[in-house]
Design a protein around this motif. Structure first.
Motif, mmCIF file in Angstrom:
data_model
loop_
_atom_site.group_PDB
_atom_site.id
_atom_site.type_symbol
_atom_site.label_atom_id
_atom_site.label_comp_id
_atom_site.label_asym_id
_atom_site.label_seq_id
_atom_site.Cartn_x
_atom_site.Cartn_y
_atom_site.Cartn_z
ATOM 1 N N PHE A 1 -16.483 0.003 -26.546
ATOM 2 C CA PHE A 1 -17.006 1.023 -25.636
ATOM 3 C C PHE A 1 -16.894 0.572 -24.191
ATOM 4 O O PHE A 1 -16.582 1.375 -23.307
ATOM 5 C CB PHE A 1 -18.474 1.320 -25.966
ATOM 6 C CG PHE A 1 -18.675 2.613 -26.689
ATOM 7 C CD1 PHE A 1 -18.993 3.775 -26.007
ATOM 8 C CD2 PHE A 1 -18.546 2.674 -28.063
ATOM 9 C CE1 PHE A 1 -19.175 4.970 -26.660
ATOM 10 C CE2 PHE A 1 -18.723 3.855 -28.743
ATOM 11 C CZ PHE A 1 -19.042 5.015 -28.052
ATOM 12 N N LEU B 1 -13.360 1.134 -22.776
ATOM 13 C CA LEU B 1 -12.873 2.500 -22.589
ATOM 14 C C LEU B 1 -13.074 2.949 -21.138
ATOM 15 O O LEU B 1 -14.003 2.495 -20.462
ATOM 16 C CB LEU B 1 -13.601 3.455 -23.535
ATOM 17 C CG LEU B 1 -13.269 3.310 -25.012
ATOM 18 C CD1 LEU B 1 -14.184 4.206 -25.839
ATOM 19 C CD2 LEU B 1 -11.821 3.637 -25.277
ATOM 20 N N SER C 1 -5.545 7.705 -16.517
ATOM 21 C CA SER C 1 -5.641 6.960 -17.766
ATOM 22 C C SER C 1 -4.652 7.505 -18.780
ATOM 23 O O SER C 1 -4.374 8.708 -18.831
ATOM 24 C CB SER C 1 -7.058 7.057 -18.322
ATOM 25 O OG SER C 1 -7.118 6.445 -19.591
ATOM 26 N N LEU D 1 -5.141 7.276 -21.991
ATOM 27 C CA LEU D 1 -5.902 7.674 -23.180
ATOM 28 C C LEU D 1 -6.284 9.148 -23.113
ATOM 29 O O LEU D 1 -6.454 9.700 -22.017
ATOM 30 C CB LEU D 1 -7.177 6.825 -23.301
ATOM 31 C CG LEU D 1 -6.974 5.342 -23.593
ATOM 32 C CD1 LEU D 1 -8.301 4.612 -23.545
ATOM 33 C CD2 LEU D 1 -6.333 5.161 -24.950
ATOM 34 N N LYS E 1 -21.840 3.506 -21.508
ATOM 35 C CA LYS E 1 -21.469 2.120 -21.217
ATOM 36 C C LYS E 1 -22.704 1.248 -21.006
ATOM 37 O O LYS E 1 -22.721 0.091 -21.411
ATOM 38 C CB LYS E 1 -20.551 2.053 -19.993
ATOM 39 C CG LYS E 1 -19.134 2.439 -20.302
ATOM 40 C CD LYS E 1 -18.204 1.976 -19.206
ATOM 41 C CE LYS E 1 -16.784 2.242 -19.633
ATOM 42 N NZ LYS E 1 -15.835 1.379 -18.978
ATOM 43 N N LEU F 1 -11.573 10.111 -25.426
ATOM 44 C CA LEU F 1 -11.953 8.703 -25.469
ATOM 45 C C LEU F 1 -12.578 8.199 -24.173
ATOM 46 O O LEU F 1 -12.897 7.021 -24.071
ATOM 47 C CB LEU F 1 -10.731 7.845 -25.823
ATOM 48 C CG LEU F 1 -10.181 8.032 -27.238
ATOM 49 C CD1 LEU F 1 -8.945 7.194 -27.443
ATOM 50 C CD2 LEU F 1 -11.236 7.703 -28.270
ATOM 51 N N HIS F 2 -12.764 9.047 -23.204
ATOM 52 C CA HIS F 2 -13.439 8.653 -21.967
ATOM 53 C C HIS F 2 -14.945 8.726 -22.196
ATOM 54 O O HIS F 2 -15.451 9.701 -22.752
ATOM 55 C CB HIS F 2 -13.024 9.565 -20.818
ATOM 56 C CG HIS F 2 -11.602 9.359 -20.392
ATOM 57 N ND1 HIS F 2 -11.215 9.404 -19.073
ATOM 58 C CD2 HIS F 2 -10.469 9.111 -21.092
ATOM 59 C CE1 HIS F 2 -9.917 9.187 -18.990
ATOM 60 N NE2 HIS F 2 -9.455 9.014 -20.211
#
Length: 83
Positions: free
Chosen positions: A42, A45, A53, A55, A66, A59-60
């Motif tokens: 985590f 990410l 990004s 990704l 966080k 997935l953000h």
């Protein structure tokens, strides 16, 4: 009524569930290790607001997510340092 338990070849003097604490310790360690790996993932990410990004946007993660991952990782660090 008396029930005969099978003999234990490695030591009849041990109670039938003497190895249960060791199994619990092993499963707890694996659970803590898995939680630590997930927390680190985590933290790696990207944030939701981060641009550029590679990704997918799914997935953000948010800053709150966080922070929770960092808190859990800190708790796990304390668990590992005490053992």
């Amino acid at each position: 009524m008396h029930v005969n338990l099978p003999e234990r070849p490695w030591g009849a003097h041990l109670p039938p569930f003497a190895d249960a604490p060791q199994q619990l310790a092993t499963s707890s360690f694996l659970l803590f290790l898995l939680a630590g790996i997930i927390s680190v993932a985590f933290l790696l990410l990207p944030l939701q607001d981060e641009l550029g990004s590679q990704l997918p946007h799914v997935l953000h993660v948010s800053l709150g997510q966080k922070l929770v991952a960092a808190y859990v990782l800190g708790l796990l660090t304390m668990v590992f340092l005490r053992t």
